[in-house]
Design a protein around this motif. Structure first.
Motif, short mmCIF file in Angstrom:
data_model
loop_
_atom_site.label_atom_id
_atom_site.label_comp_id
_atom_site.label_asym_id
_atom_site.label_seq_id
_atom_site.Cartn_x
_atom_site.Cartn_y
_atom_site.Cartn_z
N UNK A 151 0.88 -1.27 0.03
CA UNK A 151 -0.16 -0.10 0.23
C UNK A 151 0.88 1.19 -0.03
N UNK A 152 0.35 2.32 -0.53
CA UNK A 152 1.06 3.59 -0.23
C UNK A 152 1.43 3.96 1.34
N UNK A 165 18.30 2.46 1.74
CA UNK A 165 18.44 3.52 0.57
C UNK A 165 18.22 2.79 -0.99
N UNK A 166 17.46 1.50 -0.81
CA UNK A 166 17.10 0.93 -1.78
C UNK A 166 15.63 1.71 -2.36
N UNK A 167 15.48 1.60 -3.58
CA UNK A 167 14.15 2.15 -4.10
C UNK A 167 12.77 1.53 -3.51
N UNK A 168 11.84 1.89 -3.11
CA UNK A 168 10.54 1.34 -2.44
C UNK A 168 9.34 1.65 -3.38
N UNK A 169 8.70 0.91 -3.76
CA UNK A 169 7.33 0.98 -4.61
C UNK A 169 6.01 0.49 -3.91
N UNK A 170 5.13 0.81 -4.38
CA UNK A 170 3.99 0.18 -3.72
C UNK A 170 3.09 -0.70 -4.65
N UNK A 171 2.37 -1.59 -3.87
CA UNK A 171 1.44 -2.44 -4.97
C UNK A 171 0.14 -2.54 -4.25
N UNK A 172 -0.94 -3.03 -4.92
CA UNK A 172 -2.27 -3.49 -4.18
C UNK A 172 -2.51 -4.72 -4.60
#
Length: 377
Positions: A151-152, A165-172
């Motif tokens: 989730x966001x 420091x790793x990129x973080x993205x969300x999903x549903x």
């Protein structure tokens, strides 16, 4: 073909949101483009559901060890031997093991955050400290391409913690509104149909462990039922705290009002009988059962954990209460118990959101895109 290996040290296969999420991926992902592997610490119930979908499974008991050095070398060997392109990691121990291994392997790697921080009720302070030390090494070498959060709000929490420091993205994950199989236990179906004739059903579908705090639900219900004899609490699921909850129910003399059903296959087939879906967890990413309740048109009352509030407030399909505020949770339940039109309105909002915004298809497309973008030759 992209070869993906999921690594998880503990799954149950029962009332387990991560198991359910993997099952959705294995069932609906493009089998012509993706070959799925799974490494887990021990054989679990309902593992045959994965095998029937063509998943290659490796049982690695060494993953259960506190210091899993042997598991580390087995993982290196398996990944190399099977020419795995991409590693999808669940839980903290595999996160550390694969993070270190991938300094040398240099495969595409994703860490799937499921709601637990480094310091949590399942780890000792020493274990948490060790994880944090290794996390710094992982961040220095950037041995993961991406962290994904369900989730966001979960993504924001990870960013605010400033431990990656790793990129973080969300999903549903979402759910299909028409994904009912009709595969029911007829006795249990009859139980629900008969119960619903006389009672309003507050329902839970959850693991019964220390993080889910089902004991709180029992205490809240015990207060409500004193003045509302026409309600019952039905709990689907099992776990290591089920006997504690059973003893609690016996002491309160609520055996005719609270029903511990245990684990059931296809929980969604029974969630549709609930009038209110109730959740009391201390920790969550975003539970599959909330999507199932929305897809069943059932209003939700939940503790404000993980990304639950984000979706519930956006689509107006229920309410959340501050963690540990049991009095407010009781007030919210009382309000919905006494207002059928509001229950129907919230339930309809959740179902419409599933139909228009949060389908299984959009989840699969999102995951497949992530895999395609970070996989290595």
């Amino acid at each position: 073909m992209i070869k993906i290996c999921h690594i998880a040290d503990h799954l149950t296969g029962k009332a387990d949101g991560i198991y359910s999420q993997l099952l959705i991926q294995f069932r609906f992902m493009d089998k012509d483009r993706f070959e799925q592997h799974l490494i887990i610490a021990n054989k679990i119930e309902n593992l045959n559901a994965f095998e029937e979908l063509g998943v290659r499974i490796k049982i690695l008991p060494a993953l259960k060890k506190k210091i899993p050095i042997i598991a580390f070398f087995h993982l290196l060997l398996y990944i190399s031997k099977n020419k795995i392109n991409l590693l999808h990691v669940h839980f903290l121990k595999p996160y550390v093991l694969i993070g270190v291994a991938n300094i040398f392997l240099k495969r595409g790697a994703v860490y799937n955050y499921h709601g637990l921080s480094f310091y949590n009720i399942f780890n000792s302070k020493l274990e948490s400290t060790i994880y944090i030390i290794f996390n710094r090494i992982i961040n220095i070498f950037k041995s993961y391409d991406l962290i994904i959060a369900p989730s966001e709000e979960s993504k924001k929490k990870l960013i605010d913690e400033k431990k990656f420091s790793i990129p973080i993205e969300s999903y549903l994950v979402g759910m299909n509104a028409d994904n009912f199989t009709g595969d029911c236990d007829l006795k249990l179906q009859m139980f629900f149909e008969n119960l619903k004739k006389d009672f309003l059903i507050i329902g839970m579908a959850t693991r019964i462990d220390i993080a889910k705090r089902v004991d709180r639900a029992v205490k809240i219900f015990a207060e409500l039922v004193k003045d509302l004899p026409g309600i019952v609490l039905v709990i689907l699921g099992d776990g290591d705290k089920i006997n504690d909850v059973r003893i609690m129910i016996d002491k309160m003399d609520l055996n005719k009002k609270i029903f511990l059903i245990g684990y059931v296959f296809n929980a969604r087939e029974y969630i549709k009988y609930f009038d209110i879906f109730f959740l009391t967890s201390d920790y969550e990413g975003f539970p599959i059962a909330v999507w199932e309740a929305m897809a069943s048109g059932i209003p939700i009352i939940s503790s404000d954990v993980g990304g639950i509030k984000e979706i519930i407030e956006k689509v107006k399909c229920g309410y959340t209460y501050p963690l540990n505020d049991m009095e407010y949770a009781r007030t919210l339940l009382l309000g919905l118990i006494n207002d059928e039109s509001k229950r129907l309105e919230l339930g309809k909002n959740g179902l419409n959101a599933i139909k228009t915004k949060y389908s299984t298809r959009q989840f699969i497309e999102r995951i497949q895109s992530i895999y395609t973008n970070i996989q290595r030759p």
